[in-house]
Design an enzyme around this catalytic site. Sequence first.
Site, PDB file in Angstrom:
ATOM      1  N   LYS A  13      -4.170  -2.934   8.050  1.00 53.97           N
ATOM      2  CA  LYS A  13      -3.657  -1.902   8.969  1.00 53.97           C
ATOM      3  C   LYS A  13      -4.643  -0.729   9.075  1.00 53.97           C
ATOM      4  O   LYS A  13      -4.986  -0.295  10.163  1.00 53.97           O
ATOM      5  CB  LYS A  13      -2.285  -1.377   8.489  1.00 53.97           C
ATOM      6  CG  LYS A  13      -1.249  -2.472   8.312  1.00 53.97           C
ATOM      7  CD  LYS A  13       0.071  -1.922   7.819  1.00 53.97           C
ATOM      8  CE  LYS A  13       0.039  -1.313   6.422  1.00 53.97           C
ATOM      9  NZ  LYS A  13      -0.199  -2.271   5.327  1.00 53.97           N
ATOM     10  N   ARG A  88       8.553   2.554   7.259  1.00 55.76           N
ATOM     11  CA  ARG A  88       8.515   1.498   6.251  1.00 55.76           C
ATOM     12  C   ARG A  88       9.918   1.058   5.845  1.00 55.76           C
ATOM     13  O   ARG A  88      10.059   0.179   5.003  1.00 55.76           O
ATOM     14  CB  ARG A  88       7.801   2.050   5.028  1.00 55.76           C
ATOM     15  CG  ARG A  88       6.639   1.220   4.567  1.00 55.76           C
ATOM     16  CD  ARG A  88       6.051   1.986   3.430  1.00 55.76           C
ATOM     17  NE  ARG A  88       5.058   1.276   2.731  1.00 55.76           N
ATOM     18  CZ  ARG A  88       3.753   1.494   2.885  1.00 55.76           C
ATOM     19  NH1 ARG A  88       3.316   2.351   3.780  1.00 55.76           N
ATOM     20  NH2 ARG A  88       2.902   0.844   2.140  1.00 55.76           N
ATOM     21  N   ARG A 127     -10.645  -4.232  -3.163  1.00 56.40           N
ATOM     22  CA  ARG A 127     -10.817  -3.001  -2.372  1.00 56.40           C
ATOM     23  C   ARG A 127     -11.353  -1.865  -3.245  1.00 56.40           C
ATOM     24  O   ARG A 127     -10.895  -1.637  -4.345  1.00 56.40           O
ATOM     25  CB  ARG A 127      -9.479  -2.579  -1.761  1.00 56.40           C
ATOM     26  CG  ARG A 127      -9.592  -1.212  -1.094  1.00 56.40           C
ATOM     27  CD  ARG A 127      -8.455  -0.931  -0.170  1.00 56.40           C
ATOM     28  NE  ARG A 127      -7.172  -0.975  -0.830  1.00 56.40           N
ATOM     29  CZ  ARG A 127      -6.014  -0.839  -0.192  1.00 56.40           C
ATOM     30  NH1 ARG A 127      -5.996  -0.679   1.110  1.00 56.40           N
ATOM     31  NH2 ARG A 127      -4.887  -0.882  -0.857  1.00 56.40           N
ATOM     32  N   ARG A 160      -7.931   1.846  -6.319  1.00 55.08           N
ATOM     33  CA  ARG A 160      -6.636   2.517  -6.299  1.00 55.08           C
ATOM     34  C   ARG A 160      -5.783   2.007  -7.451  1.00 55.08           C
ATOM     35  O   ARG A 160      -5.768   0.821  -7.739  1.00 55.08           O
ATOM     36  CB  ARG A 160      -5.913   2.240  -4.965  1.00 55.08           C
ATOM     37  CG  ARG A 160      -6.213   3.280  -3.910  1.00 55.08           C
ATOM     38  CD  ARG A 160      -5.758   2.883  -2.530  1.00 55.08           C
ATOM     39  NE  ARG A 160      -4.368   2.432  -2.424  1.00 55.08           N
ATOM     40  CZ  ARG A 160      -3.787   2.151  -1.258  1.00 55.08           C
ATOM     41  NH1 ARG A 160      -4.444   2.286  -0.122  1.00 55.08           N
ATOM     42  NH2 ARG A 160      -2.534   1.729  -1.219  1.00 55.08           N
ATOM     43  N   ARG A 171       4.424  -4.162  -5.032  1.00 58.34           N
ATOM     44  CA  ARG A 171       4.330  -3.680  -3.646  1.00 58.34           C
ATOM     45  C   ARG A 171       4.691  -4.795  -2.661  1.00 58.34           C
ATOM     46  O   ARG A 171       5.334  -4.533  -1.645  1.00 58.34           O
ATOM     47  CB  ARG A 171       2.910  -3.163  -3.367  1.00 58.34           C
ATOM     48  CG  ARG A 171       2.631  -1.827  -4.038  1.00 58.34           C
ATOM     49  CD  ARG A 171       1.159  -1.541  -4.101  1.00 58.34           C
ATOM     50  NE  ARG A 171       0.573  -1.309  -2.802  1.00 58.34           N
ATOM     51  CZ  ARG A 171      -0.736  -1.447  -2.544  1.00 58.34           C
ATOM     52  NH1 ARG A 171      -1.568  -1.814  -3.486  1.00 58.34           N
ATOM     53  NH2 ARG A 171      -1.195  -1.195  -1.343  1.00 58.34           N
TER      54      ARG A 171
HETATM   55  P1  AP5 Z   1      -6.793  -2.199   4.441  1.00 56.94           P
HETATM   56  O1  AP5 Z   1      -7.188  -2.062   5.872  1.00 56.94           O
HETATM   57  O2  AP5 Z   1      -7.038  -1.055   3.520  1.00 56.94           O
HETATM   58  O3  AP5 Z   1      -5.272  -2.728   4.365  1.00 56.94           O
HETATM   59  P2  AP5 Z   1      -3.904  -1.968   4.610  1.00 56.94           P
HETATM   60  O4  AP5 Z   1      -3.012  -2.898   5.356  1.00 56.94           O
HETATM   61  O5  AP5 Z   1      -4.146  -0.615   5.219  1.00 56.94           O
HETATM   62  O6  AP5 Z   1      -3.408  -1.897   3.105  1.00 56.94           O
HETATM   63  P3  AP5 Z   1      -2.834  -0.711   2.223  1.00 56.94           P
HETATM   64  O7  AP5 Z   1      -2.836  -1.227   0.804  1.00 56.94           O
HETATM   65  O8  AP5 Z   1      -3.560   0.579   2.430  1.00 56.94           O
HETATM   66  O9  AP5 Z   1      -1.411  -0.620   2.764  1.00 56.94           O
HETATM   67  P4  AP5 Z   1      -0.170  -0.190   2.062  1.00 56.94           P
HETATM   68  O10 AP5 Z   1       0.753  -0.286   3.199  1.00 56.94           O
HETATM   69  O11 AP5 Z   1       0.279  -0.879   0.846  1.00 56.94           O
HETATM   70  O12 AP5 Z   1      -0.584   1.218   1.443  1.00 56.94           O
HETATM   71  P5  AP5 Z   1      -0.349   2.695   1.921  1.00 56.94           P
HETATM   72  O13 AP5 Z   1      -1.567   3.452   1.641  1.00 56.94           O
HETATM   73  O14 AP5 Z   1       0.272   2.758   3.277  1.00 56.94           O
HETATM   74  O15 AP5 Z   1      -7.520  -3.505   3.864  1.00 56.94           O
HETATM   75  C1  AP5 Z   1      -7.368  -3.894   2.483  1.00 56.94           C
HETATM   76  C2  AP5 Z   1      -8.697  -4.490   1.968  1.00 56.94           C
HETATM   77  O16 AP5 Z   1      -8.991  -5.681   2.705  1.00 56.94           O
HETATM   78  C3  AP5 Z   1      -9.928  -3.571   2.153  1.00 56.94           C
HETATM   79  O17 AP5 Z   1     -10.779  -3.730   1.071  1.00 56.94           O
HETATM   80  C4  AP5 Z   1     -10.580  -4.088   3.459  1.00 56.94           C
HETATM   81  O18 AP5 Z   1     -11.972  -3.849   3.461  1.00 56.94           O
HETATM   82  C5  AP5 Z   1     -10.240  -5.577   3.402  1.00 56.94           C
HETATM   83  N1  AP5 Z   1     -10.043  -6.157   4.727  1.00 56.94           N
HETATM   84  C6  AP5 Z   1      -9.365  -5.601   5.789  1.00 56.94           C
HETATM   85  N2  AP5 Z   1      -9.346  -6.451   6.834  1.00 56.94           N
HETATM   86  C7  AP5 Z   1     -10.025  -7.576   6.420  1.00 56.94           C
HETATM   87  C8  AP5 Z   1     -10.338  -8.825   7.044  1.00 56.94           C
HETATM   88  N3  AP5 Z   1      -9.982  -9.095   8.299  1.00 56.94           N
HETATM   89  N4  AP5 Z   1     -11.019  -9.740   6.318  1.00 56.94           N
HETATM   90  C9  AP5 Z   1     -11.396  -9.483   5.030  1.00 56.94           C
HETATM   91  N5  AP5 Z   1     -11.132  -8.322   4.382  1.00 56.94           N
HETATM   92  C10 AP5 Z   1     -10.452  -7.383   5.083  1.00 56.94           C
HETATM   93  O19 AP5 Z   1       0.830   3.165   0.916  1.00 56.94           O
HETATM   94  C11 AP5 Z   1       0.590   3.363  -0.463  1.00 56.94           C
HETATM   95  C12 AP5 Z   1       1.869   3.858  -1.134  1.00 56.94           C
HETATM   96  O20 AP5 Z   1       2.268   5.129  -0.548  1.00 56.94           O
HETATM   97  C13 AP5 Z   1       3.109   2.967  -0.961  1.00 56.94           C
HETATM   98  O21 AP5 Z   1       3.158   1.922  -1.904  1.00 56.94           O
HETATM   99  C14 AP5 Z   1       4.251   4.006  -1.140  1.00 56.94           C
HETATM  100  O22 AP5 Z   1       4.422   4.321  -2.495  1.00 56.94           O
HETATM  101  C15 AP5 Z   1       3.689   5.235  -0.430  1.00 56.94           C
HETATM  102  N6  AP5 Z   1       4.049   5.278   0.998  1.00 56.94           N
HETATM  103  C16 AP5 Z   1       3.179   5.272   2.056  1.00 56.94           C
HETATM  104  N7  AP5 Z   1       3.850   5.321   3.221  1.00 56.94           N
HETATM  105  C17 AP5 Z   1       5.172   5.348   2.891  1.00 56.94           C
HETATM  106  C18 AP5 Z   1       6.364   5.369   3.673  1.00 56.94           C
HETATM  107  N8  AP5 Z   1       6.331   5.363   5.018  1.00 56.94           N
HETATM  108  N9  AP5 Z   1       7.556   5.388   3.015  1.00 56.94           N
HETATM  109  C19 AP5 Z   1       7.602   5.403   1.659  1.00 56.94           C
HETATM  110  N10 AP5 Z   1       6.519   5.370   0.867  1.00 56.94           N
HETATM  111  C20 AP5 Z   1       5.301   5.347   1.474  1.00 56.94           C
END
Ligand code: AP5
Length: 215
Positions: A13, A88, A127, A160, A171
């Site tokens: 994402k 979410r 990552r 992270r 997660r």
């Molecule tokens: P990346 O693009 O970073 O993936 P992502 O989908 O953004 O994954 P996240 O782990 O950041 O999402 P998340 O939803 O768990 O975390 P968030 O920060 O929102 O890609 C991942 C890796 O793959 C990278 O190394 C990239 O280079 C690689 N990659 C990407 N595309 C690729 C491809 N096509 N091929 C190969 N490799 C690829 O949330 C973190 C925490 O915050 C949550 O657990 C929660 O505690 C809190 N939080 C955040 N938002 C909320 C909410 N709305 N409500 C409640 N709690 C929340």
Amino acid sequence: MNLVFLGPPGAGKGTQAKKLLEEFGMPQISTGDILRDAVRRGTDLGKKARPLMEAGKLVPDDLVVGIAMEHLRQIDPAQGFILDGFPRTIPQAVALDSALKKSGQKIDAAISLRVPEETLVERLSGRRSCPKDGSVYHVPQNPSKREGHCDQCGSILLQREDDKPEKVRERLAVYARQTAPLEAYYDKQGLLRVINGVGSPEDIYAQIKKILVRS
Ligand code: AP5
């Protein structure tokens, strides 16, 4: 356009939202990035969010809705926006719809990136992120030029806390329980667009752009 990116942790994402930002200047609101910044700065929000994030659990809806709305209000409606990691839960989606309705706006598409679990685990364990400018790398698929250092600013890259294997499992379980039902929520409104999230980031981006043209 106003877009929501859905998809489990590691689906790509953030990677895709940054591409839309670079090409079209669409502002991205990532609640994960906002919360991590609050944790780094040690604010009240950060102190409440930290133990939950480190355990792979969601931060309570009332806290997250408040910060997401605050950031949305700062965006010029003419620019459109990308929501990455928000909403979410169903209550977050309902609160978002109601706030947008009040300002005469709406979501135009919810793009869901589908990626098998073993690929998600592999992406998250590799990552590495820059704590200073948020650049994201992957060992070994998208490494930085100088091992362990950010290409943009030279800072030491970090893993992270919630990307460690036991946290990733939690997660993914939280996603299945609390976030996956959002697909049905947006499908009922005719807004869900599902994409195969396996392939190069460029191929996936090309699929997203096709969807934007049609939506
Ligand atoms: P990346 O693009 O970073 O993936 P992502 O989908 O953004 O994954 P996240 O782990 O950041 O999402 P998340 O939803 O768990 O975390 P968030 O920060 O929102 O890609 C991942 C890796 O793959 C990278 O190394 C990239 O280079 C690689 N990659 C990407 N595309 C690729 C491809 N096509 N091929 C190969 N490799 C690829 O949330 C973190 C925490 O915050 C949550 O657990 C929660 O505690 C809190 N939080 C955040 N938002 C909320 C909410 N709305 N409500 C409640 N709690 C929340």
